[in-house]
Motif scaffolding. Structure first.
Motif, short mmCIF file in Angstrom:
data_model
loop_
_atom_site.label_atom_id
_atom_site.label_comp_id
_atom_site.label_asym_id
_atom_site.label_seq_id
_atom_site.Cartn_x
_atom_site.Cartn_y
_atom_site.Cartn_z
N ARG A 443 -49.30 -9.76 -56.97
CA ARG A 443 -50.39 -8.88 -56.54
C ARG A 443 -51.68 -9.39 -57.14
NH1 ARG A 443 -53.50 -4.61 -57.97
NH2 ARG A 443 -52.78 -4.75 -60.13
N PRO A 444 -52.44 -10.22 -56.39
CA PRO A 444 -53.67 -10.78 -56.95
C PRO A 444 -54.61 -9.68 -57.42
CG PRO A 444 -53.10 -11.85 -54.88
CD PRO A 444 -52.18 -10.68 -55.03
N LEU A 445 -55.32 -10.00 -58.48
CA LEU A 445 -56.22 -9.04 -59.10
C LEU A 445 -57.37 -8.71 -58.16
CD1 LEU A 445 -56.85 -7.46 -61.68
CD2 LEU A 445 -58.19 -9.42 -62.43
N ARG A 446 -57.59 -7.41 -57.97
CA ARG A 446 -58.70 -6.95 -57.12
C ARG A 446 -59.70 -6.22 -58.00
NH1 ARG A 446 -54.21 -5.32 -54.25
NH2 ARG A 446 -54.56 -3.17 -54.90
N HIS A 447 -60.79 -6.88 -58.29
CA HIS A 447 -61.81 -6.23 -59.11
C HIS A 447 -62.56 -5.21 -58.26
CE1 HIS A 447 -61.61 -8.59 -62.77
NE2 HIS A 447 -61.39 -9.64 -62.01
#
Length: 494
Positions: A443-447
């Motif tokens: 789950r790529p980091l979503r800023h």
């Protein structure tokens, strides 16, 4: 002199110049005031902000990372109609501000988290709530009611939690190579530690002293059994008993916050972990020192890595321990089997890699990465939070036996004591960093969205027309005005 146009919003230039040059004093005409935001709009904003902060506060108290809490607050406020909000999350408090326009004072709400609790049922419920409201499967009014239900749901019974902690300690003792006598002793020890923690927590005693008293009880029971000349492995009993005290959630959250750009929160979580570890070591030392001085043998007679034939027993014990930890942490029933499976697979990887000659640090790192990835995948498939699988899954990897061995070496005047304790700290950091990496791979980091230029529409454009709002008294079925339709997603009443 201050330019009036900078502090009086929505005032035309002629009115600003008149206010600037008109003298003030007795008998002077009243100075024109800027129009204020209407009370209903303020009530709406406050209600949305408090709703989002309540959800974020519950997540923060359960050990969720700072970036997840911030994303939740901004996501809920946006879904409820406040598109221009800012959030600031620390270790113990949260602040959310609605900025309707560049020249209008923001509306701000604050929420303070004073207590920590391991209740992953609330974490799962809030995660599902966030998904449903963002997908417009529920309206904001329904989301507020649903949050009330999530936060008011009673936890599992105290007897169930007590038996879960005690059973987890027994499973850990068997995992480490202890016999059935050691398992029974660990069961009794963990049950007494759990009861003691409940009693002292009611009196507001800091967790450092709670951990010290709990570990002292676990070590004292093991010492007493040895003094009675009962054949038992005291290190396994102590290691199983102190697993009840290990803050696995804080260990994972500390490294995750530090990696994802929140060093202050990460440092606070890390300090919490270090203080808990110091409390555990203090309690062990208080009992271990007089026991060693009196000649009671508490040596480490067996090791974590047994023969290859013992691996199936250890893997099954790890699965049971992870599952029971999940029960005590209020993980929903449908996720318990998955939590146990993740823990069993993680330990199996460590043991198998260790038997082929790979170091414990490397094998633990590989297992932690796979546990983090598995937790993220299961969380996505089950539409829940990954912590439900990650934290129970890493518990069999926590080096409780290494902590005990380090303290024992210190009291035996061995130079390897500090090195053993540092090794335990290194393994703990490896676990936390590994699960964070595994989760971010899946789950790529979503800023949160970064706003470089504050360009806000007029306040009236930020709210739906009055006829589409719900009456705050009659509820979601009646609207203000005649012929109003049900509340659409993205609007909310005061």
């Amino acid at each position: 002199m201050t330019d009036t146009r900078r502090i009086l919003p929505h005032v035309n230039p002629r009115l600003a110049r008149r206010a600037h040059h008109t003298p003030s004093g007795p008998g002077s005409p009243p100075t024109p005031k800027a129009p204020q935001t209407s009370p209903p709009d303020i009530q709406v904003a406050y209600r949305i902000l408090n709703f989002a902060l309540r959800a974020g506060g519950a997540m923060l108290s359960c050990g969720a990372s700072t970036i997840e809490v911030e994303e939740t607050i901004l996501g809920l406020t946006s879904a409820c109609g406040l598109a221009h909000c800012e959030a600031d999350v620390t270790f113990t408090s949260m602040t959310a501000s609605y900025i309707p326009s560049p020249d209008v004072e923001p509306i701000t709400a604050v929420w303070v988290v004073r207590q920590r609790s391991v209740d992953y049922g609330q974490l799962a419920g809030i995660n599902a709530l966030r998904s449903d409201i963002r997908a417009r499967r529920i309206t904001p009014e329904q989301a507020i009611v649903r949050l009330d239900e999530i936060l008011s749901t009673p936890p599992r019974g105290q007897r169930v939690v007590l038996l879960s902690w005690a059973g987890m300690a027994t499973a850990f003792t068997i995992l480490l190579g202890g016999g059935w006598i050691a398992g029974v002793t660990a069961f009794v020890s963990a049950a007494l530690v759990t009861l003691l923690m409940r009693v002292v927590a009611r009196h507001g005693i800091p967790y450092f002293f709670q951990a010290a008293m709990g570990s002292a009880v676990a070590t004292g029971i093991a010492t007493g059994v040895v003094a009675l000349h009962i054949h038992v492995q005291p290190p396994m009993v102590v290691a199983g008993g102190i697993m009840v005290l290990v803050p696995g959630y804080a260990l994972v959250a500390s490294v995750r916050d530090a990696i994802t750009g929140f060093p202050l929160s990460g440092s606070a979580h890390g300090l919490e972990v270090l203080l808990t570890a110091a409390g555990i070591l203090t309690g062990v030392a208080v009992v271990l020192y007089p026991a060693v001085a009196s000649g009671i043998s508490l040596d480490l007679t067996s090791s974590y890595s047994g023969p290859i034939q013992q691996v199936p027993v250890q893997v099954v014990a790890a699965g049971i321990a992870s599952c029971l930890y999940a029960v005590a942490a209020m993980v929903p029933n449908r996720s318990l089997v998955y939590s146990g499976a993740v823990g069993a697979c993680g330990l199996a990887i460590v043991l198998l890699l260790g038997h082929v000659g790979i170091s414990s640090e490397a094998s633990t790192a590989v297992a932690a990465v796979l546990i983090g990835a598995a937790g993220a995948i299961l969380g996505r498939k089950q539409r829940t939070h990954a912590f439900l699988y990650i934290v129970p899954g890493v518990m069999p990897l926590v080096p409780g036996l290494t902590l005990y061995k380090g303290m024992l070496d210190l009291f035996n005047h061995s130079n390897a004591g500090l090195g053993t304790l540092m090794h335990a700290l290194t393994v703990g950091l490896t676990i936390a960093a590994g699960v964070t990496l595994g989760e971010l791979i899946i789950r790529p980091l979503r800023h949160p969205r970064v706003r470089h230029h504050l360009v806000r529409p007029h306040l009236a454009e930020s709210h739906p027309p009055e006829e589409h709002r719900i009456d705050p008294v009659t509820g979601p079925e009646a609207s203000v005005g005649s012929g109003a339709e049900p509340l659409p997603a993205g609007t909310i009443s005061p």
